[in-house]
Design a protein around this motif. Structure first.
Motif, mmCIF file in Angstrom:
data_model
loop_
_atom_site.group_PDB
_atom_site.id
_atom_site.type_symbol
_atom_site.label_atom_id
_atom_site.label_comp_id
_atom_site.label_asym_id
_atom_site.label_seq_id
_atom_site.Cartn_x
_atom_site.Cartn_y
_atom_site.Cartn_z
ATOM 1 N N GLU A 122 0.901 -1.459 -0.068
ATOM 2 C CA GLU A 122 0.057 0.088 0.016
ATOM 3 C C GLU A 122 0.769 1.297 -0.005
ATOM 4 O OE1 GLU A 122 -2.630 -0.420 3.211
ATOM 5 O OE2 GLU A 122 -4.042 -1.597 2.289
ATOM 6 N N THR B 265 2.201 1.755 -3.390
ATOM 7 C CA THR B 265 1.122 2.482 -4.522
ATOM 8 C C THR B 265 0.448 3.766 -3.997
ATOM 9 O OG1 THR B 265 -0.526 0.891 -3.488
ATOM 10 C CG2 THR B 265 0.903 -0.025 -5.389
ATOM 11 N N VAL C 244 -0.503 6.154 -6.959
ATOM 12 C CA VAL C 244 -1.511 5.565 -8.000
ATOM 13 C C VAL C 244 -2.854 6.425 -7.807
ATOM 14 C CG1 VAL C 244 -2.361 3.807 -9.319
ATOM 15 C CG2 VAL C 244 -0.158 3.635 -8.412
ATOM 16 N N ARG D 173 -4.586 0.814 -8.674
ATOM 17 C CA ARG D 173 -4.042 0.702 -7.360
ATOM 18 C C ARG D 173 -4.315 -0.670 -6.701
ATOM 19 N NH1 ARG D 173 -4.776 2.590 -1.995
ATOM 20 N NH2 ARG D 173 -2.817 3.386 -1.108
#
Length: 172
Positions: free
Chosen positions: A143, A146, A149, A155
């Protein structure tokens, strides 16, 4: 300047060998080729294929001296039908004949004969493996990686991929 022919041994698709060996075996049952047996599900559809299967093609007896202007008489398709479904297949026979003839490319079959007998059990479809439980530390790292994103579906896919890639592996 033309290209020189390639020399060497090249792999051939396995289907070439299998069909060559199957065709004489299915010819004994009256089939001209194995494709009717191998592609039965695609020809008649999954619902019909689950309750019946082709057993043989019965060709009419040929005259000793066939007339040159007379074409080959069409065959009768013998179907093995699950007990209790004979009436349903009998009503579907014209559609089955049309589909078989369309597959073979000529008016090969004119009628269907039914033989009620249980079909061989098919191998059950395998369920996909259950996903392993996610490691909370791997999920948190994925998490965090990303975070920038913007598209939510992308994502989520990257997080699932990251979880699997960052998951600690047990050795031994």
């Amino acid at each position: 300047m033309s290209a020189a022919p390639r020399k060497g041994v090249f792999a051939r698709p396995l289907v070439d060998y299998v069909l060559r060996e199957l065709d004489p075996l299915v010819a004994r049952q009256g089939f001209g080729e194995a494709s009717l047996l191998l592609q039965w599900r695609e020809i008649v559809g999954a619902r019909v294929a689950d309750i019946c299967a082709p057993e043989r093609l019965q060709w009419p007896a040929r005259a000793r001296k066939p007339a040159p202007d007379r074409p080959q008489e069409p065959a009768t398709l013998v179907l093995r039908v699950e007990p209790g479904f004979g009436l349903e297949i009998q009503h579907m026979a014209p559609a089955i004949v049309d589909r078989v003839n369309a597959h073979l490319g000529w008016r090969c079959v004119v009628r269907v004969t039914l033989r009620q007998q249980a079909l061989a059990p098919r191998a059950e479809k395998r369920r996909p493996p259950r996903p392993a439980l996610a490691d909370p530390a791997s999920r948190a790292r994925a998490e965090a990686a990303t975070q920038g994103v913007a598209e939510e579906s992308l994502r989520a896919a990257l997080i699932r991929l990251g979880e699997q890639a960052l998951k600690p592996r047990r050795i031994g």
